[in-house]
Motif scaffolding. Sequence first.
Motif, PDB file in Angstrom:
ATOM      1  N   GLY A   1      -3.364   2.913  -9.830  1.00 20.27           N
ATOM      2  CA  GLY A   1      -4.114   3.850 -10.197  1.00 20.27           C
ATOM      3  C   GLY A   1      -5.482   3.579 -10.760  1.00 20.27           C
ATOM      4  N   VAL A   2      -5.412   2.192 -11.862  1.00 20.70           N
ATOM      5  CA  VAL A   2      -6.674   1.900 -12.217  1.00 20.70           C
ATOM      6  C   VAL A   2      -7.608   1.199 -11.259  1.00 20.70           C
ATOM      7  N   VAL A   3      -7.074   0.363 -10.398  1.00 20.87           N
ATOM      8  CA  VAL A   3      -7.921  -0.281  -9.468  1.00 20.87           C
ATOM      9  C   VAL A   3      -8.455   0.683  -8.485  1.00 20.87           C
TER      10      VAL A   3
ATOM     11  N   ALA B   1     -13.550   2.716 -15.991  1.00 19.77           N
ATOM     12  CA  ALA B   1     -12.082   2.721 -15.508  1.00 19.77           C
ATOM     13  C   ALA B   1     -11.354   1.755 -16.541  1.00 19.77           C
ATOM     14  N   PHE B   2     -11.997   1.061 -17.375  1.00 19.40           N
ATOM     15  CA  PHE B   2     -11.370   0.297 -18.508  1.00 19.40           C
ATOM     16  C   PHE B   2     -10.632   1.004 -19.551  1.00 19.40           C
ATOM     17  N   TRP B   3     -11.217   2.496 -19.645  1.00 20.43           N
ATOM     18  CA  TRP B   3     -10.781   3.128 -20.617  1.00 20.43           C
ATOM     19  C   TRP B   3      -9.250   3.757 -20.498  1.00 20.43           C
ATOM     20  N   TRP B   4      -8.864   3.473 -19.361  1.00 16.63           N
ATOM     21  CA  TRP B   4      -7.582   3.979 -19.059  1.00 16.63           C
ATOM     22  C   TRP B   4      -6.662   3.452 -19.720  1.00 16.63           C
TER      23      TRP B   4
ATOM     24  N   TYR C   1     -11.529  12.732 -23.232  1.00 16.40           N
ATOM     25  CA  TYR C   1      -9.975  13.075 -23.113  1.00 16.40           C
ATOM     26  C   TYR C   1      -9.058  11.817 -23.096  1.00 16.40           C
ATOM     27  N   PHE C   2      -9.521  10.815 -22.287  1.00 18.61           N
ATOM     28  CA  PHE C   2      -8.695   9.522 -22.474  1.00 18.61           C
ATOM     29  C   PHE C   2      -8.428   9.032 -23.710  1.00 18.61           C
ATOM     30  N   LEU C   3      -9.295   9.074 -24.700  1.00 20.75           N
ATOM     31  CA  LEU C   3      -9.272   8.707 -25.833  1.00 20.75           C
ATOM     32  C   LEU C   3      -8.352   9.414 -26.770  1.00 20.75           C
ATOM     33  N   LEU C   4      -8.354  10.748 -26.717  1.00 22.97           N
ATOM     34  CA  LEU C   4      -7.324  11.650 -27.321  1.00 22.97           C
ATOM     35  C   LEU C   4      -6.099  11.679 -26.703  1.00 22.97           C
ATOM     36  N   ILE C   5      -5.981  11.840 -25.287  1.00 27.52           N
ATOM     37  CA  ILE C   5      -4.725  12.008 -24.591  1.00 27.52           C
ATOM     38  C   ILE C   5      -3.863  10.765 -24.326  1.00 27.52           C
TER      39      ILE C   5
ATOM     40  N   SER D   1      -6.550  -5.083 -18.824  1.00 35.09           N
ATOM     41  CA  SER D   1      -7.361  -3.962 -18.456  1.00 35.09           C
ATOM     42  C   SER D   1      -8.688  -4.255 -17.677  1.00 35.09           C
ATOM     43  N   MET D   2      -9.111  -5.310 -18.348  1.00 38.95           N
ATOM     44  CA  MET D   2     -10.572  -6.085 -17.746  1.00 38.95           C
ATOM     45  C   MET D   2     -10.385  -6.813 -16.487  1.00 38.95           C
ATOM     46  N   ILE D   3      -9.074  -7.440 -16.410  1.00 41.36           N
ATOM     47  CA  ILE D   3      -8.995  -8.068 -15.054  1.00 41.36           C
ATOM     48  C   ILE D   3      -8.624  -6.959 -14.145  1.00 41.36           C
TER      49      ILE D   3
END
Length: 450
Positions: free
Chosen positions: A58-60, A70-73, A219-223, A262-264
Amino acid sequence: MGITFFIIYLMLIVVLSLVHGKKPITKEGFLVNNRCSSASMVSSSIVASCVGASATIGVVGLAFKVGTPAFWWLGCGAIGLIILSLFVAKKVRSTNAYTLSQIIENLLGKKASYLASIIIIIAWTAILAAQLTAAAMLIEALTGLKQPFALFIGSVLITLHTLAGGQESIIKLDRIQYLIILIGLIVTLLWLVPSNPTALNTIEFEFINEEFPFTRFLYFLLILGGSYIVCPMLYGRVLSAKDEKTAQYGVLKAAIAIAFISMIIVCIGLFAKGLIAQDTPTDLVLTTIIKNIFPSWFTGLIYIILLSAVISSADSCLLTAGITLSQNIAQQHSVLFTRISIIVLMLVALLLTFTQKSILGFLLMANDIYVCSIVTPLFIYLAFSKTKDDIHATFATSGMILTGLLGLTASISANYYFAYLGIGVSILFTLLSLLPKHIKFTTINAMEKK
């Protein structure tokens, strides 16, 4: 070559499952690893559980589409884990509970616990469906099997391992899975760098951008961040720790590791730009990179590493939902009944996969419902040491129902503002539930007497 790697991996999981299956397993071992997990066991199991379908496939794909934001996921998840470590982990471990729903029952009573359990089962079954979808994609790529057969094999593999030893076997295997995932992701990135050396010149380091605006970050931060602070799956790891300090330190170590991973993963998505078609579907970006860029012998190995990441997350989701169903809904406390619950929920998750929802879609749907209804009140009650005597259970339960519906509306409509509204309403009802006990309305008195 891919099918050879898969058969070896399949045999390894089967052998480990049979070994654990032959050992006598107690309720304490099946649910909380006999409460003997070290800080490294807690952290590695949390990372292995969190870095599943969303954090790989998903994140890639998300990084490929929107860039560095996308790092924030997972980054927001790391923030959530830091908050969990600082404010809640010790208090959760001190309860000596078996499940999050049991903690809720101690605070709000059986009605609220029953409602929370239903929400948890729905949410984590949806997350399991996402993991099954990812596992099927990887098994299909490894073996050439069509998706229905790949889904069946993946579900049997996950179910078998989960049934064998519960939390005890999952936490022990997660230490191996964690190392496999970490090494595999680093090697994948290092292999991609020379394949696309000009990518570094085109990468823009942004926290937000046009494709990932501030509203989406919020949204990412809260949820997403909220789902890490109060999480039945992660609380299973916290409750398995040998003491309160171990629980706190283990969660903090997991936060640091998840931020690094996440960074990788984001870098893998960024280096994919220019190597594959720009219109590649999000869920197919990673598998397309592997298929087109890596040599055949290495491709099979990478697929196994990714499959390991997905399975280590899926078995935790399945166990969380199964334990909640047996312990808190059915009120059946035997290991046998918990195993039956696990099989039933796997079948439900399989049915969900045929709705053709995307991996991120399943995950966001689950988090919308869960975070809006449960995270805010539980965090406040735990962080500020509220007890059952401090809380109006009727206000708290009513808030959970209303905000759960708002979360569901947010998911169905794909409108973030319903999620924000759900969190706002949750805060309001939580504050109302903390009114001094002598302040009661007639209707509330009547409802509580019933």
